[in-house]
Design an enzyme around this catalytic site. Structure first.
Site, short mmCIF file in Angstrom:
data_model
loop_
_atom_site.label_atom_id
_atom_site.label_comp_id
_atom_site.label_asym_id
_atom_site.label_seq_id
_atom_site.Cartn_x
_atom_site.Cartn_y
_atom_site.Cartn_z
N CYS A 264 16.52 -22.36 30.10
CA CYS A 264 16.95 -23.50 30.90
C CYS A 264 16.15 -24.76 30.55
O CYS A 264 16.31 -25.32 29.49
CB CYS A 264 16.89 -23.16 32.38
SG CYS A 264 18.07 -21.89 32.81
N HIS A 354 20.21 -18.16 32.51
CA HIS A 354 19.23 -17.30 33.19
C HIS A 354 19.42 -15.83 32.80
O HIS A 354 20.18 -15.12 33.45
CB HIS A 354 19.37 -17.44 34.70
CG HIS A 354 18.84 -18.73 35.24
ND1 HIS A 354 17.52 -18.91 35.60
CD2 HIS A 354 19.45 -19.92 35.45
CE1 HIS A 354 17.35 -20.16 36.03
NE2 HIS A 354 18.51 -20.78 35.94
N GLU A 356 17.32 -13.50 33.36
CA GLU A 356 16.79 -12.64 34.42
C GLU A 356 17.87 -12.37 35.47
O GLU A 356 17.85 -11.34 36.14
CB GLU A 356 15.55 -13.29 35.06
CG GLU A 356 15.80 -14.27 36.17
CD GLU A 356 16.39 -15.58 35.68
OE1 GLU A 356 16.97 -16.31 36.49
OE2 GLU A 356 16.25 -15.88 34.47
#
Length: 380
Positions: A264, A354, A356
């Site tokens: 990001c 993202h 994660e």
């Protein structure tokens, strides 16, 4: 932001955009006033993770899903220690949360943390407006904060814009801390916190990585004081054009050839470190259903996004940079925005989304394994 937390069921509220469009509804969460950048999120689930993502600092989030709050709020899924959104806009809030992990309702949590919101708004019309006109400044006013529309519009137009905002140090940790490896320790990573989500070091810890999370103000010397096998640059809020210090630190890492991974805001920092520019998207990508193609494999992934800026790098050719050749590794299939960068001559890569992925999807989890592979290769 000024707030109170009295009962909101019948309290009128008004949302005012900087171009003069007005939406009326009812207070949701805290009563008072708040300002920020109006953006919309297309995710149907994961609202708790969205609210606690530091990348949403100073943004008012409009939920495109009409029914929000049905699973309440639990004590496990927060991505940071607090709610970071500046305001919250929903159409039909759940009257009664229903989930075995729920501890309180969403509106109770918003009120407890002083987050001013509005419900009963035609979020479809609001989203269409933002898609056509672009993300813009907004104010939400409820209770005693409500005035005539002209006065409220003037206050919105005095609020700061997101372009030129330097925000990462406002959300990052002030003191370094360590997330220990789960099981046998294999590597040490220095993670520069520009607004990191809690799940990110956890995903690395699951792979045997001891993560040293450092403040956004960390220097190159601070990074290498932990003797890292790899360096990570996190997500975060604000305009990457203001992030001169993280760019300088990343260039120091690239000069040393340490394996590097950014997500990001970290992708935008890598872009700037390589000499590319950044620019503001019309309305950005936010939600957990964004299609991205990994150009190194051809695979299409459904991914979680939250970014209003992007890297201006050529996607049709390899570029020469001060650190060797670089190429665009990932692109968004909705609009061809650059979603990842990869260095061909040094162990460094980044993505604009993202991996994660709390609360999902998990298509991009392999990127943490790719980071591990870079560290394994460097060690060998």
């Amino acid at each position: 932001m000024t707030t109170s937390t009295r009962g909101t069921e019948r309290v009128p509220a008004v949302l005012v955009l900087e171009d003069g469009r007005v939406f009326r509804g009812r207070a949701y969460g805290a009563v008072g006033e708040t300002f920020g950048e109006a953006v919309f999120s297309t995710g149907m689930t994961g609202y708790q993770e969205t609210l606690t993502d530091p990348s949403y600092h100073r943004q008012v989030v409009v939920m495109t899903a009409p029914h929000v709050g049905n699973t309440g709020v639990n004590d496990e899924d927060a991505e940071s220690s607090r709610i970071w959104v500046a305001g919250y806009v929903v159409r039909d809030p759940a009257r009664v949360p229903s989930n075995w992990r729920s501890r309180r309702s969403l509106d109770e949590e918003l009120a407890a943390q002083g987050v001013v919101g509005i419900s009963g708004v035609d979020t479809r019309a609001l989203t269409r407006h933002l898609r056509e006109r672009g993300a813009m400044r907004v104010g939400i006013f409820s209770g005693d904060a409500v005035r005539d529309d002209a006065a409220l519009l003037a206050r919105v137009q005095q609020a700061p814009e997101m372009v030129g905002a330097d925000l990462s140090a406002e959300v990052a940790t002030k003191e370094a801390y360590v997330v220990p490896a789960i099981g046998e320790k294999r590597f040490t990573v220095a993670a520069v916190d520009l607004g990191i989500k809690g799940m990110t070091p956890h995903r690395m810890a699951e792979r045997g990585i001891e993560v040293h999370v450092l403040p956004a103000t960390a220097t190159v010397e601070d990074v290498y004081a932990v003797a890292p096998d790899g360096v990570f640059f996190s997500n975060g809020p604000g305009d990457p054009a203001t992030a001169d210090h993280p760019v300088s630190v990343m260039r120091g890492v690239l000069e040393r050839g340490t394996p590097l991974f950014g997500i990001c805001f970290g992708n935008q920092i890598l872009g700037r470190a390589l000499g590319f520019g950044t620019y503001k998207l019309k309305y950005g990508h936010r939600g957990i259903n964004q299609p991205v193609q990994d150009r190194t494999t051809g695979k299409v992934e459904v991914t979680a996004h939250n970014h209003g800026f992007a890297v201006d790098a050529p996607a049709d050719r390899v570029s020469d940079t001060p650190f060797g050749r670089a190429e665009v590794s990932h692109v968004c299939l909705n609009d061809n925005v650059v979603e990842g960068l990869h260095l061909l001559d040094k162990p460094a890569f980044s993505v604009q989304y993202h991996p994660e992925a709390a609360a999902g999807p998990h298509d991009a989890a392999y990127l943490f394994d790719r980071f591990v592979s870079l560290m394994e290769g460097q060690r060998a």
